[in-house]
Design a protein around this motif. Structure first.
Motif, short mmCIF file in Angstrom:
data_model
loop_
_atom_site.label_atom_id
_atom_site.label_comp_id
_atom_site.label_asym_id
_atom_site.label_seq_id
_atom_site.Cartn_x
_atom_site.Cartn_y
_atom_site.Cartn_z
N CYS A 170 11.96 4.58 -9.17
CA CYS A 170 12.78 3.37 -9.31
C CYS A 170 12.92 2.72 -7.93
CB CYS A 170 14.15 3.71 -9.91
SG CYS A 170 15.20 4.70 -8.83
N VAL A 171 13.51 1.55 -7.90
CA VAL A 171 13.68 0.82 -6.65
C VAL A 171 14.46 1.66 -5.64
CG1 VAL A 171 14.75 -1.21 -5.58
CG2 VAL A 171 13.46 -1.46 -7.70
N SER A 172 15.51 2.33 -6.09
CA SER A 172 16.32 3.15 -5.18
C SER A 172 15.48 4.25 -4.52
CB SER A 172 17.49 3.80 -5.92
OG SER A 172 18.33 2.82 -6.46
N ASP A 173 14.63 4.88 -5.32
CA ASP A 173 13.74 5.93 -4.78
C ASP A 173 12.84 5.34 -3.69
OD1 ASP A 173 14.69 7.80 -6.69
OD2 ASP A 173 13.13 7.21 -8.12
N LEU A 174 12.26 4.19 -3.99
CA LEU A 174 11.35 3.56 -3.03
C LEU A 174 12.09 3.09 -1.78
CD1 LEU A 174 9.16 1.67 -5.61
CD2 LEU A 174 8.35 3.44 -4.04
N CYS A 175 13.31 2.60 -1.94
CA CYS A 175 14.12 2.19 -0.79
C CYS A 175 14.35 3.36 0.15
CB CYS A 175 15.47 1.63 -1.23
SG CYS A 175 15.37 0.03 -2.04
N LEU B 271 12.61 6.19 0.32
CA LEU B 271 11.32 6.66 0.85
C LEU B 271 10.80 5.76 1.97
CD1 LEU B 271 8.84 8.56 0.55
CD2 LEU B 271 7.96 6.92 -1.12
N LEU B 272 10.88 4.45 1.77
CA LEU B 272 10.29 3.51 2.73
C LEU B 272 11.28 2.98 3.76
CD1 LEU B 272 8.16 1.44 0.20
CD2 LEU B 272 7.43 3.35 1.62
N GLU B 273 12.55 3.37 3.60
CA GLU B 273 13.62 2.91 4.49
C GLU B 273 13.65 1.38 4.54
OE1 GLU B 273 12.90 4.92 8.21
OE2 GLU B 273 13.58 6.85 7.40
N MET B 274 13.72 0.80 3.35
CA MET B 274 13.73 -0.65 3.20
C MET B 274 14.87 -1.06 2.27
SD MET B 274 9.66 -1.40 2.72
CE MET B 274 9.96 -3.14 2.42
N SER B 275 15.20 -2.33 2.30
CA SER B 275 16.25 -2.85 1.42
C SER B 275 15.72 -2.99 -0.01
CB SER B 275 16.73 -4.21 1.91
OG SER B 275 15.72 -5.18 1.72
N ALA B 276 16.65 -3.00 -0.95
CA ALA B 276 16.28 -3.16 -2.35
C ALA B 276 15.61 -4.50 -2.59
CB ALA B 276 17.52 -3.01 -3.23
N SER B 277 16.06 -5.54 -1.92
CA SER B 277 15.46 -6.86 -2.14
C SER B 277 14.02 -6.89 -1.63
CB SER B 277 16.29 -7.96 -1.49
OG SER B 277 16.35 -7.80 -0.09
N ALA B 278 13.75 -6.24 -0.51
CA ALA B 278 12.39 -6.20 0.04
C ALA B 278 11.45 -5.42 -0.88
CB ALA B 278 12.39 -5.60 1.44
N LEU C 202 0.83 -1.21 0.00
CA LEU C 202 0.00 0.00 0.00
C LEU C 202 0.87 1.26 0.00
CD1 LEU C 202 -2.82 -1.05 2.48
CD2 LEU C 202 -3.06 -0.64 0.03
N LYS C 203 1.95 1.24 0.74
CA LYS C 203 2.87 2.38 0.76
C LYS C 203 3.50 2.58 -0.62
CE LYS C 203 4.04 1.79 5.61
NZ LYS C 203 5.09 1.34 6.54
N ILE C 204 3.91 1.50 -1.24
CA ILE C 204 4.49 1.58 -2.59
C ILE C 204 3.48 2.15 -3.56
CG2 ILE C 204 5.33 0.20 -4.55
CD1 ILE C 204 6.71 -1.63 -2.44
N MET C 205 2.26 1.63 -3.53
CA MET C 205 1.22 2.14 -4.43
C MET C 205 0.97 3.61 -4.18
SD MET C 205 -1.62 -0.88 -4.91
CE MET C 205 -1.61 -1.65 -3.32
N SER C 206 0.90 3.99 -2.92
CA SER C 206 0.66 5.40 -2.57
C SER C 206 1.73 6.30 -3.18
CB SER C 206 0.64 5.53 -1.05
OG SER C 206 0.41 6.85 -0.67
N ALA C 207 2.97 5.87 -3.09
CA ALA C 207 4.08 6.65 -3.67
C ALA C 207 3.98 6.70 -5.19
CB ALA C 207 5.41 6.06 -3.23
#
Length: 110
Positions: free
Chosen positions: A51-56, A58-65, A39-44
């Motif tokens: 890109c994955v780096s942007d989402l990492c 933003l969400l303070e998560m690893s690239a694999s997650a 839901l957080k990813i969709m919201s963003a």
């Protein structure tokens, strides 16, 4: 048949039923809404193509997650990708998903 069944109403409802494949496909889409990270990813992605780096970041998560969650969203055709060089950008596939998201948000805020 039970004596309490209204056969006319039951038949009306039966005629409106979807195919098993349709129910399975819808179930997969609703399953994508069952995880707060997705839901957080969709919201963003409603706001910007990222890109994955942007989402990492933003969400303070690893690239694999993040990649794992994006794979599920892509599999269900909720997100689409665009490649620029080595970088893959993700965006929401269409406005229907945002409408579902907004309706759910409106529902919980009532």
């Amino acid at each position: 048949m039970s004596e309490f069944v209204d056969p006319e109403k039951a038949e009306q409802s039966r005629r409106q039923m979807l195919s098993e494949d349709d129910y399975d496909d819808m179930s997969m889409i609703f399953n994508m809404f069952s995880d707060s990270t997705r839901l957080k990813i969709m919201s963003a992605l409603f706001v910007n193509e990222l890109c994955v780096s942007d989402l990492c970041e933003l969400l303070e998560m690893s690239a694999s997650a993040v990649s794992h969650q994006l794979a599920g969203l892509k599999k269900t055709k909720l997100v689409r990708t665009r490649k620029i060089g080595k970088r893959v950008y993700y965006s929401m596939a269409d406005e229907h998903i945002e409408n579902i998201y907004r309706m759910a948000l409106e529902h919980i805020r009532e």
